[in-house]
Design a protein around this motif. Structure first.
Motif, short mmCIF file in Angstrom:
data_model
loop_
_atom_site.label_atom_id
_atom_site.label_comp_id
_atom_site.label_asym_id
_atom_site.label_seq_id
_atom_site.Cartn_x
_atom_site.Cartn_y
_atom_site.Cartn_z
N THR A 379 0.89 -1.23 -0.14
CA THR A 379 0.06 -0.15 -0.04
C THR A 379 0.75 1.06 0.12
O THR A 379 0.26 2.34 0.08
CB THR A 379 -0.87 0.25 1.17
OG1 THR A 379 -0.02 -0.28 2.35
CG2 THR A 379 -1.89 -1.40 1.27
N ASP A 398 3.39 16.50 -3.78
CA ASP A 398 1.90 16.30 -3.29
C ASP A 398 0.89 15.99 -4.21
O ASP A 398 -0.30 15.38 -3.95
CB ASP A 398 1.45 17.73 -2.70
CG ASP A 398 1.74 19.08 -3.85
OD1 ASP A 398 2.06 18.53 -4.82
OD2 ASP A 398 1.52 20.13 -3.33
N ALA A 401 0.69 12.20 -4.09
CA ALA A 401 0.27 11.95 -2.84
C ALA A 401 -1.20 11.86 -2.98
O ALA A 401 -1.85 11.10 -2.56
CB ALA A 401 0.90 12.87 -1.69
N ASP A 402 -1.86 12.97 -3.60
CA ASP A 402 -3.23 13.28 -3.79
C ASP A 402 -3.72 12.04 -4.59
O ASP A 402 -4.86 11.32 -4.20
CB ASP A 402 -3.70 14.49 -4.26
CG ASP A 402 -3.57 15.97 -3.60
OD1 ASP A 402 -3.43 15.45 -2.48
OD2 ASP A 402 -3.45 16.87 -4.04
N ARG A 405 -3.82 8.73 -2.62
CA ARG A 405 -4.89 8.83 -1.45
C ARG A 405 -6.08 8.39 -2.08
O ARG A 405 -6.78 7.77 -1.46
CB ARG A 405 -4.80 10.27 -1.05
CG ARG A 405 -5.63 10.40 0.45
CD ARG A 405 -5.24 11.53 1.38
NE ARG A 405 -4.96 12.86 0.44
CZ ARG A 405 -4.02 13.32 0.34
NH1 ARG A 405 -3.12 12.85 0.79
NH2 ARG A 405 -3.93 14.56 -0.22
N GLU A 406 -6.43 8.78 -3.30
CA GLU A 406 -7.76 8.33 -3.90
C GLU A 406 -7.91 6.72 -3.88
O GLU A 406 -8.88 6.09 -4.08
CB GLU A 406 -7.93 8.91 -5.24
CG GLU A 406 -7.91 10.49 -5.00
CD GLU A 406 -8.17 11.05 -6.49
OE1 GLU A 406 -7.87 10.49 -7.46
OE2 GLU A 406 -8.23 12.32 -6.65
N GLU A 408 -6.50 4.71 -1.86
CA GLU A 408 -6.23 4.61 -0.54
C GLU A 408 -4.61 3.79 -0.33
O GLU A 408 -4.49 2.73 0.39
CB GLU A 408 -7.19 3.31 -0.10
CG GLU A 408 -8.53 3.56 -0.02
CD GLU A 408 -9.73 2.76 0.34
OE1 GLU A 408 -9.30 1.58 0.51
OE2 GLU A 408 -10.77 3.03 0.61
N THR A 410 -0.62 5.37 0.48
CA THR A 410 0.51 6.26 0.83
C THR A 410 1.81 6.25 -0.12
O THR A 410 1.85 5.38 -0.92
CB THR A 410 0.76 6.12 2.36
OG1 THR A 410 1.39 4.75 2.66
CG2 THR A 410 -0.70 6.08 3.16
#
Length: 866
Positions: A379, A398, A401-402, A405-406, A408, A410
């Motif tokens: 993950t 960033d 990272a966005d 994050r969508e 799930e 990191t």
């Protein structure tokens, strides 16, 4: 008192000109002949050789408004731009300089008079720092100027002692700070609150006082000097009564225009600050000859452009927008820097192309990211993947990272930072001053060059060197360097190689194998047959035949440069050159390969100018006059205040100190030998002239005759006969392919008949022969169609190599991935592979291990199909 940025710039230059300083125009952002710096990052950079003693000028005081870049390498403010009040990638450094003329007292007097007198800044608003041990500067500020002692801070070496490198010129600093008032948080320099925004450094006075030795010893310099710097943007904020540099006139106009172009009303946006800053650095870099690329200066430019475009996208910009800001910048700064106005179209074209390319790259980057996520084991997205997206595709961490994050997921921030740190270390390796200053070869001599008109001359030996040490005698057989009072030998510079030849004196002969510069001295490298002594008179004779060939190639280079700009466009800028007796090499900025048709036009145009037999004339004039006349300066070169302008009829005008033919007809003919890319956005042409071009023509004729003989025709029908042979060859290849397909189909029928059944699934595992490796894929597809449901594993040993292929029908890919099977087999033959879940291939070199590889594949299938 309120002053515009333009008024402040002119007031500074005029003030110091009235104090006897020579007004020196801003140098290029590309440091002249200095590989140790990516960009000109301070006002003193153009004067570095003067401070080092390697260059003498006809003035000892100077003043300049120098354009600077701090993005990439040791000095890198890129990531802070837009998020602080005073960080920029591009800024203007106002500076006054003394080269062994005045020192601390005068420098302090001038600074105080300009700030409190000319600019009328209240003395009560100024705070001063000095180096802890610099009692002299402290006394001048306290007792001579009268600054209250509670507004003078003593600061340690970290901030207030400057050095040019590990060795060489260095000395204490004295900084002047402006107090923005008690309504802004922060403390004076040297206090725990010094990082606040109340007290802002506006001027730094550097006193070059010592010569640091390798052991750290500080020896007094014979001629102490002064280097000062004041950021125009910072002092403009003071004079315009604003706290942030982004609120001064220059930036307010750019931010307003950027908001209008993008279609946003939030003029306080940090993204607009980034865009306004970046259009300045990008435009000036392109004006100075840099083009976006994947390495060096071009890579930094590309990063800045993409960062600006990304911030525009965050504000909702649609389509290309960044290049449209160039017109706004020209309105703001075109008067001070006319090159912006003259190169506006070139800048706009380069920015538009890069933005369009970035949008395509953005799509590829997203595809790569989604692929990395699809194949992720776990993950956490690895740091090297995050860095590759940032470094190659311009994705900020960033953004990655966005997206993660969508899903799930990191990201590995520590791994990303480690990769970033490795990149910083690589960049910093190129930011040192190189050779130990005190070990550099130095000469105080200034050799007069007489080689423009003469091949020979008589002169006196003024200096000798052996193994880097100055000596009075050179013994017979010794290799060394001879410096003469005057010489016809041209020292390597501007891409032209140094002359060879001989020096003779009373029966002693010194064979010159190369000629180089040591400051203003011309150094003849070679070996003597007898003893030479300082003061001897020698006859200097260059290799005239070699020189003539060099002259032809050098003048041809100027014709090539002009032809390239005529045919390809004015964006073409020289990126480097090499002129030897045998050939010429010319590197230039261009965003795509030069076509064969364009090369033909360029070559024809050059030779037409040669036939016109233009006069080749040289004239010495001030550099400002030369630039106004339209003379081109060569990329990366450093020029004196008076320059040599070379004119070839009305066709070419460039600054050049090299040797040239008298008329273009002397070149004879020019032939282009090759054209190729050597870096992103940089092309290279190699060519020959004169005798070299004649030999090139003869070699081509000989090759054409040989080809004609092989094709059994004459040279006039080579193309027609070759076309016939190629068509026959293609027909034979098609016939061979058809036969291979038939052989594969025949072999496939028997393979299907002998298919294995593993846990209810039909499987073909076989070594095949007598077919080409490229036919394996079609063979597997055919076998899968015949099986309808099953797995095919084939191995082929041919020409000392192993080819493996695995095919899986669609209904089985959830249980069996082709790549898993082919990889375990490939390990046995010393290879690896990959592909889609339904088809994967691999190669290897261990032919004897092929049976074992197929057995391993079978074992893997028994495990997966269980």
């Amino acid at each position: 008192m309120h002053m515009t940025s333009a008024e402040i710039r002119e007031a500074f230059l005029a003030f110091f000109a009235a104090k006897g300083h020579q007004r020196v125009p801003s140098a290029s952002l590309i440091p002249g002949n200095d590989p140790t710096l990516l960009f000109t990052n301070a006002g003193m950079v153009p004067f570095k050789d003067v401070f080092l003693g390697d260059e003498q000028r006809d003035y000892t005081r100077a003043v300049s408004a120098q354009r600077c870049i701090r993005a990439g390498g040791k000095h890198n403010d890129l990531e802070n731009v837009g998020y602080t009040a005073r960080h920029h990638t591009f800024f203007e450094m106002l500076g006054n300089f003394s080269f062994g003329d005045y020192f601390k007292k005068e420098a302090i007097d001038f600074a105080w008079e300009f700030l409190t007198g000319k600019l009328q800044i209240p003395a009560s608003k100024l705070w001063v720092t000095v180096y802890t041990e610099d009692d002299e500067a402290y006394d001048l500020w306290a007792n001579h100027i009268g600054v209250p002692t509670d507004r003078i801070s003593r600061i340690g070496a970290k901030d207030n002692f400057w050095s040019m490198g590990d060795t060489g010129p260095c000395g204490p600093c004295s900084e002047i700070f402006y107090d923005h008032g008690d309504d802004v948080w922060g403390g004076p320099p040297g206090t725990p609150e010094e990082d606040g925004d109340r007290y802002i450094e506006i001027w730094n006075l550097v006193f070059m006082q010592y010569n640091r030795q390798a052991d750290g010893t500080l020896l007094p310099l014979p001629k102490p000097s002064v280097d000062t710097g004041m950021g125009l943007e910072r002092i403009a904020a003071v004079m315009q009564h604003v706290h942030s540099n982004y609120e001064i006139d220059l930036f307010k106009a750019l931010i307003h225009d950027a908001a209008e172009i993008i279609g946003t009303t939030d003029t306080s946006s940090q993204s607009l600050r980034v865009i306004a800053d970046h259009i300045r650095s990008c435009s000036f870099l392109i004006a100075d000859g840099v083009q976006p690329s994947n390495e060096g200066r071009g890579y930094v430019l590309r990063r800045i452009i993409r960062r600006a475009v990304r911030h525009g996208s965050m504000l909702g910009a649609e389509g290309t927008f960044f290049y449209r800001l160039v017109a706004s910048l020209v309105r703001q700064m075109g008067d001070a820097y006319p090159e912006l106005r003259s190169k506006q179209r070139i800048i706009e074209d380069a920015l538009r192309r890069e933005e369009e390319q970035f949008r395509k790259t953005l799509e590829r980057g997203l595809a790569m990211l989604h692929d990395a996520i699809a194949n992720l084991d776990g993950t956490v997205l690895p740091g090297d993947v995050v860095f590759k997206l940032y470094d190659t595709y311009g994705f900020p961490m960033d953004l990655t990272a966005d997206i993660a994050r969508e899903k799930e997921l990191t990201i590995d921030e520590d791994g990303f930072q480690a990769a970033m740190e490795q990149q910083r270390q690589r960049a910093q390796q190129a930011s040192s001053f190189g050779v130990d200053y005190n070990q550099r070869l130095k000469s105080s001599a200034q050799t007069e060059f007489s080689g423009y008109a003469n091949d020979s001359d008589v002169a006196t030996i003024v200096e000798l060197f052996v193994d880097g040490e100055s000596v009075t005698e050179l013994a017979a057989g010794q290799k060394g360097i001879v410096v003469l009072s005057r010489t016809p030998f041209y020292a390597e510079s501007g891409g032209q190689v140094g002359d060879t030849g001989k020096l003779t004196s009373q029966g002693v002969e010194f064979q010159v194998t190369d000629t180089q510069l040591i400051g203003k001295a011309i150094a003849h490298h070679g070996q003597a047959t007898g003893k030479l002594t300082v003061g001897d008179t020698v006859s200097a004779q260059i290799d005239s035949e070699r020189r003539e060939s060099i002259k032809r190639n050098h003048t041809a280079t100027h014709l090539l440069h002009a032809a390239l700009r005529n045919v390809l466009g004015e964006h073409v800028v020289q990126k480097g050159s090499l002129v030897t007796a045998e050939r010429l090499r010319f590197d230039f900025s261009h965003y795509e390969a030069v076509t064969a048709q364009q090369l033909d036009i360029i070559e024809r145009q050059i030779n037409e100018e040669i036939l016109k037999n233009h006069p080749v004339e040289a004239q010495i004039m001030p550099i400002e006059q030369a630039q106004q006349a339209g003379a081109m300066a060569l990329f990366g070169e450093k020029y004196d205040d008076d320059v040599r302008v070379l004119t070839i009829g009305a066709y070419s005008m460039e600054l050049c100190g090299g040797t040239h033919v008298q008329r273009t007809g002397d070149i004879g003919v020019v032939r282009i030998v090759s054209e190729a890319g050597i870096a992103s956005g940089v092309r290279r042409i190699e060519a020959v002239s004169g005798t070299g071009a004649v030999l090139f023509n003869l070699q081509q004729q000989q090759q054409l005759r040989q080809v004609a003989e092989l094709l059994k025709t004459d040279s006039t029908h080579v193309g027609e006969r070759l076309q016939q042979q190629l068509e026959r060859s293609r027909q034979l290849e098609r016939t061979i392919d058809e036969l291979n397909q038939k052989l594969a189909a025949h072999a496939g029928s028997s393979l299907v008949d002998n298919a294995l059944t593993i846990h209810g699934t039909r499987v073909i595992i076989a070594e095949v022969a007598n077919i080409e490796a490229k036919a394996l894929r079609n063979m597997v597809d055919d076998l899968k169609n015949q099986l309808q449901s099953g797995v095919v594993v084939l191995g082929l040993a041919s020409d000392g190599k192993v080819s493996l292929i695995v095919g899986v029908t669609k209904d089985l890919t959830a249980r069996v991935r082709a790549g898993d099977v082919v990889n375990v087999a490939a390990e046995k033959v010393g290879g690896k592979g990959g592909g889609r879940p339904d088809l994967a291939q691999a190669g290897g070199s261990d032919v004897k291990a092929l049976p074992d590889a197929l057995a391993t594949a079978q074992a893997k299938l028994e495990e997966l199909l269980r």
